[in-house]
Each structure stands twice: as structure tokens, then as C-alpha cells.
Design an enzyme around this catalytic site. Structure first.
Site, short mmCIF file in Angstrom:
data_model
loop_
_atom_site.label_atom_id
_atom_site.label_comp_id
_atom_site.label_asym_id
_atom_site.label_seq_id
_atom_site.Cartn_x
_atom_site.Cartn_y
_atom_site.Cartn_z
CE1 TYR A 1 -3.05 -3.19 0.28
CE2 TYR A 1 -3.66 -2.23 2.72
CZ TYR A 1 -3.89 -3.04 1.68
OH TYR A 1 -4.72 -4.08 1.81
CG HIS B 1 -1.10 -8.49 0.55
ND1 HIS B 1 -0.70 -7.41 0.56
CD2 HIS B 1 -2.66 -8.51 0.42
CE1 HIS B 1 -1.84 -6.62 0.28
NE2 HIS B 1 -2.90 -7.26 0.06
N1 LIG Z 1 -5.79 -8.40 1.73
C1 LIG Z 1 -6.10 -7.99 0.67
O1 LIG Z 1 -5.70 -8.54 -0.43
C2 LIG Z 1 -6.95 -6.85 0.72
C3 LIG Z 1 -7.85 -6.50 -0.35
C4 LIG Z 1 -8.65 -5.35 -0.27
C5 LIG Z 1 -8.73 -4.51 0.82
N2 LIG Z 1 -8.20 -5.21 1.78
C6 LIG Z 1 -8.12 -4.35 3.12
O2 LIG Z 1 -9.37 -4.12 3.50
C7 LIG Z 1 -9.88 -2.82 3.53
C8 LIG Z 1 -11.24 -2.32 3.23
O3 LIG Z 1 -11.55 -3.03 1.78
P1 LIG Z 1 -11.46 -1.97 0.69
O4 LIG Z 1 -10.84 -0.76 1.00
O5 LIG Z 1 -11.14 -2.63 -0.39
O6 LIG Z 1 -12.82 -1.41 0.41
P2 LIG Z 1 -14.36 -1.06 1.44
O7 LIG Z 1 -13.86 -0.84 2.81
O8 LIG Z 1 -15.34 -2.11 1.24
O9 LIG Z 1 -14.86 0.24 0.78
C9 LIG Z 1 -14.05 1.42 0.65
C10 LIG Z 1 -14.96 2.48 -0.22
O10 LIG Z 1 -16.10 2.58 0.59
C11 LIG Z 1 -16.29 3.79 0.76
N3 LIG Z 1 -17.08 4.36 2.05
C12 LIG Z 1 -16.39 3.88 3.26
N4 LIG Z 1 -17.13 4.26 4.35
C13 LIG Z 1 -18.31 4.81 3.79
C14 LIG Z 1 -19.56 5.27 4.10
N5 LIG Z 1 -19.96 5.38 5.70
N6 LIG Z 1 -20.34 5.64 3.32
C15 LIG Z 1 -20.35 5.56 2.08
N7 LIG Z 1 -19.14 5.10 1.62
C16 LIG Z 1 -18.23 4.89 2.28
C17 LIG Z 1 -14.74 4.66 0.61
O11 LIG Z 1 -15.00 6.07 0.21
P3 LIG Z 1 -14.44 7.29 0.60
O12 LIG Z 1 -13.15 7.14 1.14
O13 LIG Z 1 -14.83 8.48 0.10
O14 LIG Z 1 -15.10 7.28 2.36
C18 LIG Z 1 -14.25 3.73 -0.24
O15 LIG Z 1 -14.57 4.14 -1.70
C19 LIG Z 1 -8.71 -2.12 2.82
O16 LIG Z 1 -8.61 -0.77 2.70
C20 LIG Z 1 -7.41 -2.87 2.97
O17 LIG Z 1 -7.07 -2.48 4.38
C21 LIG Z 1 -7.26 -6.08 1.80
#
Ligand SMILES: NC(=O)c1ccc[n+]([C@@H]2O[C@H](COP(=O)([O-])OP(=O)(O)OC[C@H]3O[C@@H](n4cnc5c(N)ncnc54)[C@H](OP(=O)(O)O)[C@@H]3O)[C@@H](O)[C@H]2O)c1
Length: 274
Positions: A47, A105
Site C-alpha cells: 500500500y 498478503h
Molecule cells: N488482503 C487483501 O488482499 C485486501 C484487499 C482489499 C482490501 N483489503 C483491506 O480491507 C480494507 C477495506 O477494503 P476496501 O478498501 O477494498 O473497500 P471497502 O472498505 O469495502 O470500501 C471502501 C470504499 O467505501 C467508501 N466508504 C467507506 N465508508 C463509507 C460510508 N460510511 N458511506 C459511504 N461510502 C463509504 C470509501 O469511500 P471514501 O473514501 O470516499 O469514504 C471507499 O471508496 C482495505 O482498505 C485494506 O486495508 C485487503
């Protein structure tokens, strides 16, 4: 805040994800999250924001042992020669001498599971991490992981109301391993879902909060939503003052029939077919 207790680890069930947050934003959002009460932060070497996360933690004035910090070794660093340098670089950037959880990861078809699990266990023996785990490992690979004797506490995988993870979840429960739900709001795709909206209205919540509540109400499940907006941090944390009924849970469980996966890079393993 609900906590998951697993193999000696006590982990806040709701943490902060930092995927796609540039270093400066990660620093600001991590600082705001810690002020708002978050005590579980998820980052990864790939990241490129470990430095920002580490600065925010250091400057927070919160004792290091009060924060559950996770980072991950990327698939290109799983070879024995690259593994420990990757972890040491992460620790330098995070400005700490240990993380609470170190994850593989993604698996890498060119590196045997036993090779990288050996390195992961060695990192734990060296004190670089308190606990170990994997991410993006389907059940066939989990069999190989467990065959190494590794005592993993979690598998971090995509999990939200729109994906079917029944097989993986059942496997993890049977083996006493937690599931950390990434993309817990399907990167925003839960917004507008009529079932979630209907349930949300009853509690004065929104689709995001109902999705997060549905996750953390399940045994052994944690969720790490990401936001770049400080005002949303509190909303995403505000899920501990209501409880979904069994009937509402059953309604949400129906949504998995869509089986929508939002994270599926070309190097992904063969996912479990449910
Ligand atoms: N291990 C892996 O391979 C892997 C893969 C993917 C993710 N991850 C981890 O999991 C975490 C979360 O997954 P993700 O980042 O893919 O997606 P997520 O948390 O499902 O969604 C993030 C998105 O939702 C929006 N959002 C967040 N809170 C909100 C709310 N209250 N109302 C409306 N929209 C909202 C954010 O926009 P805004 O920024 O505009 O609020 C962003 O665009 C990652 O950040 C990472 O740490 C790990």
C-alpha cells in the site's frame, strides 16, 4: 466495541483499512481514526503508506500496546531471500519494533506454501510479530498452511453481504480461525441495496452500517472498512448500539446469491466454488 479473542490475541472487531490511501492521507485518516476510538489498523507493504500509518500511531500518544496493528508481506517478497528484508522494512516504516499481526498478503504459485510459512513463523520467533495469519487463501491452500503446523489466527478475505463465502467461513469456524473481512462494504456497492436500506431505516442507520453489523455479529468475524473521509470514520464505528434480528440476518444472507467479488486480480488463486 466488540473484541474477538483468539489464541491469546484480543482484537477490536472493527478496524480501519488503508488500501489506496496515499501516505499523507493514511497519516491523517489513521490519526483521525485513533482520535475517534479505532484501535485496530490494517496496512500492507504494497500500500506504500506504512510510513504515514506509523507516524500517526507514534504521534497519537496512545501506548503502542493499546493498538492492534497489522501489515502484510506482498507476494513478490515471499521467497526466503526477500521475506525478512520485507518485514524489516515494514517495521522501519511503521516506526515500531513489532506488529500485532503479520499476514501473507497473497499466495504466489511460484513459491511453495511451506517456504513462506516457514519464514512467517521465523518472523514470529524473532519477535517481529505477535501473531501470524494469511490473506486470500482458499480452503485448498489453507490445508497446506495448516499442514506446516503454523498457528494462524486469521484469514483476511473479501467478505460482505453480496459475496458467498459459505465454504470458507465454515472451514475457518471448524479450525478455530477468525475471518477478517476486507472490502466489507464491497467498495461501496452495498449502497443502494434495497434489502439493506429497508433494514437500515428501522434502526436509523445506513446500508454501510447494516453491512458492517451483519459481519461483526457473526462468530469469529472482524471487519476493516476503509474511508478517506474523517466524517465517515465515526459512522462506520457506530454499529454497536443495535442488533440485527435472526430474521433480518436471514434476509441479508439471501443477498449472497449474487456472489459478487470486487477484488480479483490476475494473480488471484483459484477461489473456493460454493
Ligand atoms: N488482503 C487483501 O488482499 C485486501 C484487499 C482489499 C482490501 N483489503 C483491506 O480491507 C480494507 C477495506 O477494503 P476496501 O478498501 O477494498 O473497500 P471497502 O472498505 O469495502 O470500501 C471502501 C470504499 O467505501 C467508501 N466508504 C467507506 N465508508 C463509507 C460510508 N460510511 N458511506 C459511504 N461510502 C463509504 C470509501 O469511500 P471514501 O473514501 O470516499 O469514504 C471507499 O471508496 C482495505 O482498505 C485494506 O486495508 C485487503
Amino acid at each position: 466495541m466488540k473484541h474477538i479473542t483468539i489464541k491469546g490475541a484480543t482484537i477490536p472487531a472493527l478496524g480501519l483499512g488503508t488500501f489506496q490511501l496515499p501516505d499523507d492521507t493514511a497519516r491523517e485518516i489513521t490519526a483521525a481514526a485513533l482520535s475517534a476510538g479505532y484501535r485496530h489498523i490494517d496496512t500492507a507493504q504494497i500500500y506504500q503508506n506504512e510510513s504515514g500509518v506509523g507516524t500517526a500511531i507514534k504521534n497519537s500518544g496512545i501506548a503502542r500496546d493499546q493498538i492492534f496493528l497489522t501489515t502484510k508481506v506482498f507476494r513478490e517478497s515471499l521467497y526466503t531471500k526477500d521475506f525478512m528484508p520485507s518485514v524489516e522494512e515494514s517495521l522501519r516504516k511503521l516506526k515500531t519494533n513489532y506488529v500485532d499481526l503479520l499476514l501473507i498478503h497473497w499466495p504466489n504459485r511460484n513459491v511453495p506454501v511451506a517456504e513462506y510459512m516457514d519464514q512467517l513463523m521465523e518472523a514470529q520467533r524473532k519477535g517481529y510479530t505477535k501473531h501470524i495469519g494469511v490473506s486470500n487463501h482458499p480452503t485448498a491452500l489453507l490445508d497446506e498452511v495448516l499442514a506446516t503446523g503454523a498457528d494462524i489466527i486469521t484469514n483476511q478475505v473479501e467478505y460482505h453481504p453480496l459475496i458467498n463465502q459459505t465454504k470458507l467461513y465454515t472451514y475457518l469456524r471448524e479450525h478455530g480461525i477468525s475471518l477478517t473481512a476486507y472490502s466489507p462494504i464491497a467498495q461501496g456497492q452495498v449502497l443502494g441495496n434495497e434489502t439493506l436500506k429497508g433494514i437500515a431505516e428501522k434502526y436509523g442507520k445506513n446500508e454501510v452500517q447494516v453491512s458492517l453489523r451483519w459481519l461483526i455479529q457473526q462468530e469469529g468475524v472482524m471487519a476493516i472498512p476503509r474511508t478517506s473521509k474523517a466524517e465517515r470514520l465515526k459512522d462506520n464505528l457506530n454499529i454497536f448500539d443495535f442488533e440485527l434480528t435472526a430474521e433480518e440476518v436471514a434476509q441479508i444472507d439471501q443477498l449472497k446469491q449474487q456472489n459478487k467479488r470486487v477484488v480479483n486480480p490476475p494473480f488471484a488463486p483459484d477461489w473456493d466454488i460454493v
